[in-house]
Design an enzyme around this catalytic site. Structure first.
Site, PDB file in Angstrom:
ATOM      1  N   GLY A   1      14.028 -12.883  -6.604  1.00 24.32           N
ATOM      2  CA  GLY A   1      15.239 -13.454  -6.015  1.00 24.32           C
ATOM      3  C   GLY A   1      16.126 -12.437  -5.335  1.00 24.32           C
TER       4      GLY A   1
ATOM      5  N   GLU B   1       3.340  -6.671   4.203  1.00 21.05           N
ATOM      6  CA  GLU B   1       2.696  -7.940   4.528  1.00 21.05           C
ATOM      7  C   GLU B   1       3.409  -8.561   5.721  1.00 21.05           C
ATOM      8  OE1 GLU B   1       0.018  -8.690   2.993  1.00 21.05           O
ATOM      9  OE2 GLU B   1       0.177  -7.481   1.163  1.00 21.05           O
TER      10      GLU B   1
ATOM     11  N   ILE C   1      -4.532  -7.427  -0.860  1.00 19.32           N
ATOM     12  CA  ILE C   1      -3.858  -8.714  -1.032  1.00 19.32           C
ATOM     13  C   ILE C   1      -4.413  -9.747  -0.051  1.00 19.32           C
ATOM     14  CG2 ILE C   1      -1.638  -9.918  -0.970  1.00 19.32           C
ATOM     15  CD1 ILE C   1      -1.807  -7.916  -3.238  1.00 19.32           C
TER      16      ILE C   1
ATOM     17  N   ARG D   1      -4.793   1.593  -0.666  1.00 18.62           N
ATOM     18  CA  ARG D   1      -4.716   0.151  -0.471  1.00 18.62           C
ATOM     19  C   ARG D   1      -4.620  -0.634  -1.772  1.00 18.62           C
ATOM     20  NH1 ARG D   1      -9.101  -4.124   2.112  1.00 18.62           N
ATOM     21  NH2 ARG D   1      -7.582  -5.761   2.578  1.00 18.62           N
ATOM     22  N   LEU D   2      -3.666  -1.571  -1.793  1.00 23.14           N
ATOM     23  CA  LEU D   2      -3.615  -2.640  -2.782  1.00 23.14           C
ATOM     24  C   LEU D   2      -4.044  -3.897  -2.037  1.00 23.14           C
ATOM     25  CD1 LEU D   2      -2.749  -3.543  -5.681  1.00 23.14           C
ATOM     26  CD2 LEU D   2      -0.521  -4.101  -4.690  1.00 23.14           C
TER      27      LEU D   2
ATOM     28  N   ASP E   1      -3.808  -8.834   8.435  1.00 26.62           N
ATOM     29  CA  ASP E   1      -2.579  -8.745   9.223  1.00 26.62           C
ATOM     30  C   ASP E   1      -2.467  -7.390   9.913  1.00 26.62           C
ATOM     31  OD1 ASP E   1      -2.300  -7.528   6.752  1.00 26.62           O
ATOM     32  OD2 ASP E   1      -0.298  -8.313   6.335  1.00 26.62           O
TER      33      ASP E   1
ATOM     34  N   CYS F   1       0.836  -1.188   0.000  1.00 25.42           N
ATOM     35  CA  CYS F   1       0.000   0.000   0.000  1.00 25.42           C
ATOM     36  C   CYS F   1       0.873   1.241   0.000  1.00 25.42           C
ATOM     37  CB  CYS F   1      -0.906   0.011   1.233  1.00 25.42           C
ATOM     38  SG  CYS F   1      -1.908  -1.485   1.427  1.00 25.42           S
TER      39      CYS F   1
END
Length: 650
Positions: free
Chosen positions: A371, A74, A50, A47-48, A97, A2
């Protein structure tokens, strides 16, 4: 993922001011927005969605209304933490969360960060304590900027939100420009803006009684070393890496992965294929396709042998992923104005690559695993082994190295390719001429503007502003940490705590969030990072073999072709690919440079660098990029030029 922002002002906070800030962060959170005001304190959020798509709206208030949080990131272990809190009698209204962080703060106060596993930046307004509490994750995956004038305090996920609130903050920090041209990075807490600062990774900030207090809550410990046998450590590394990947797959939306032809992203994809669909701690399985059929995204660079798509395709076929393979070309430079706007600060060609691949991935998923972090945890850069060679080479008398060898090397022409023989020899010889404590910083800046270049490049205004300031000093704190006995560990610590968050992760965050994509890096799980720190150095650098233990892990998952070509780097070839564009960039931005006009740079040196590069006399591709990016940044972020006007100038 977010965008967050907020203010504390004794004169009060207006909702319209907060909305100006949240509007500038709309790309980070296209799904929802919210603001909260309580007298002198205001919080904003984009907000995104998830996790807990229906619930989890922010800013979120606590059970008794005295706490309010705005949170970006997250928390991968939130389900385990929630179960522990519920066992103690805590009841939750959402499945998010975010609410877990609030509950932990209610229980433990600022010590709540010690329980969190994930990537995060958040602010909590504590009305009872009359306190604003901010925290940034262990390794700096999520950004957090702030400004404080002793009375008014403001913070945000991106600098542009602070500028939207207070345009007077558009003042360049000349010392930061000095660091950027020298090192290509701007170490925390400095930014390119004089009155805007970064909260360093692993730190908390408390604003109360009109003052700011910053404290460190976490750091890597490289001693004592784990003395178990190599095979035992390899098995544990495998288990820990799988656990980190599994936690990064916690999501209520489909998950994909970036896939280059390298070891790090290949390992992540291999472990995703093994774990995809496996419940995390008894929770629901991540939604999406059946095991092995998840999407992967690859971007090749059609220059010399830098195209990693063929090797990425082998990994994709091995695990049956739904692979997308695209190629960058020089036309990507047309996106520079948008990229600079999203970055807020000048960066390097890695930004082009990440912007390109993130745009492709966002067409299919909201979350992509990457990665990032493997090089810094397991010693993947050539300079780690090269540092040893410098020690051996330094046995030669100083006079021989400084006068005879140096002149001989000058006769070797530049090959205009990454890691050419002439580049390596100059790197080793130059580092051997400085004290060992200074070599780490010099190893980072060798391909940019060294002291000799700066003496000719800097104008009187920049020279005056940075007089007496050492651009490399910020690196000394982590490189000189007392608990690392081996120089390789000292380099890894400095890279992990400075170069990684202030360069690679900054670029990854901005370029992925420019498209509303959440990028997650399993190797940056702080528990995995701490395990890697205690591995004996010989399991990282073993003679000339880099990433020794991680390579052995890769042999369990990846085809031999991944190891055959050596490390290329995602963006290593892009600067050479842009050779055809440098003429246009020079004409559009450097011929009438505003940095030159304002007395910061000398045009004669800028022109000489450009001419030498285009005439194939000296390979200046890195330096030309820094000059072009700094110039465009200055026009946009200091002078206020728009994306459209910069695009038109080109």
């Amino acid at each position: 993922m977010c965008g967050i922002c907020g203010k504390r002002d004794p004169r009060g906070v207006a909702k319209d001011a907060l909305r100006r800030m949240t509007d500038s962060l709309a790309h980070r959170g296209p799904d929802d927005e919210g603001v909260f005001v309580d007298g002198p304190v205001g919080l904003g959020h984009r907000r995104l969605s998830i996790i807990d798509l229906a619930g989890g709206r922010q800013p979120m208030r606590g059970a008794d209304g005295s706490l309010c949080i705005t949170f970006n990131g997250e928390i991968y272990n939130y389900r385990e933490l929630r179960a522990e809190l519920e066992a103690r009698g805590r009841r939750f209204k959402t499945r998010s969360d975010t609410e877990v962080i609030l509950a932990l703060y209610e229980q433990s106060g600022p010590a709540c960060v010690e329980s969190l596993r994930g990537m995060f930046a958040f602010a909590i307004h504590d009305a009872k304590a009359d306190r604003l509490f901010l925290a940034r994750d262990h390794l700096g995956q999520k950004p957090l900027y702030y400004t404080d004038n002793g009375e008014r305090f403001a913070f945000a996920s991106e600098i542009k939100a602070l500028l939207a609130d207070d345009p007077s903050l558009r003042e360049m920090d000349e010392k930061a420009l000095h660091q950027y041209l020298t090192l290509r990075i701007i170490p925390s807490p400095r930014t390119m803006f004089r009155r805007i600062h970064k909260l360093p990774p692993g730190h908390c900030l408390v604003h109360e009684n009109g003052s700011v207090t910053i404290s460190r809550y976490w750091g890597l410990s490289y001693e004592p070393k784990d003395v178990r046998r190599e095979d035992e450590l390899l098995d544990e590394l495998d288990e820990r890496a799988q656990d980190a990947v599994r936690h990064c797959m916690v999501s209520d939306v489909p998950v994909g992965a970036f896939l280059s032809g390298g070891l790090d992203s290949g390992l992540v994809v291999g472990m995703m294929a093994k774990q995809f669909g496996t419940p995390v701690s008894g929770s629901e399985a991540p939604p999406g396709p059946t095991a092995g059929a998840f999407p992967t995204f690859s971007a090749g660079i059609p220059y010399a042998d830098y195209d990693e798509n063929p090797v990425a395709a082998l990994v994709s076929r091995r695990y049956g992923t739904s692979g997308t393979f695209e190629k960058l070309d020089a036309s990507i430079v047309r996106m520079l104005p948008e990229i600079v706007w999203h970055l807020d600060e000048p960066a390097d060609p890695l930004s082009l690559c990440n912007y390109f691949i993130s745009g492709i991935a966002r067409g299919e998923v909201k979350v992509a695993l990457t990665g990032d972090g493997g090089d810094e945890l397991f010693a993947g850069y050539d300079r780690y082994s090269g540092y040893r060679y410098v020690d051996y080479y330094s046995i030669l008398p100083l006079f021989v190295r400084e006068h005879l060898v140096r002149r001989l090397i000058d006769f070797i022409p530049d090959r205009f390719s990454q890691k050419s023989l002439s580049q390596k020899l100059r790197w080793v010889n130059r580092l051997s001429l400085v004290d060992s404590d200074c070599r780490y910083a010099r190893s980072l800046g060798h391909f940019f503007f060294t002291e000799e270049f700066r003496d000719e490049l800097y104008g009187s205004r920049l020279e005056s502003a940075v007089a007496g300031f050492d651009p490399e000093e910020a690196l000394a704190h982590y490189f000189g940490a007392e608990d690392e006995r081996d120089v390789i560990d000292r380099m890894l610590n400095a890279d992990t705590m400075i170069r990684l968050p202030d360069h690679s992760l900054m670029i990854l965050d901005r370029m992925s969030m420019a498209h509303g994509l959440e990028a997650r890096a399993p190797f940056l799980d702080h528990e995995l990072a701490q395990f890697a720190a205690t591995l004996p150095v010989r399991f990282k650098v073993n003679g000339s073999r880099l990433r020794h233990l991680q390579r052995r892990l890769g042999e369990r998952y990846l085809p031999n072709e991944v190891f055959a070509g050596g490390k290329r780097g995602f963006s290593s070839g892009i600067s050479y690919l842009l050779n055809t564009e440098y003429g246009r960039l020079f004409s559009a931005f450097l011929r009438d440079s505003h940095l030159v006009r304002e007395g910061y740079l000398q045009f004669a040196t800028v022109k000489r660098i450009f001419d030498e590069h285009l005439d194939h006399e000296v390979d200046h591709h890195n330096r030309l990029w820094l000059l072009c990016h700094a110039e465009i940044w200055y026009r946009m972020m200091i002078e206020g030029a728009t994306v459209e006007s910069i695009r038109a100038a080109r």
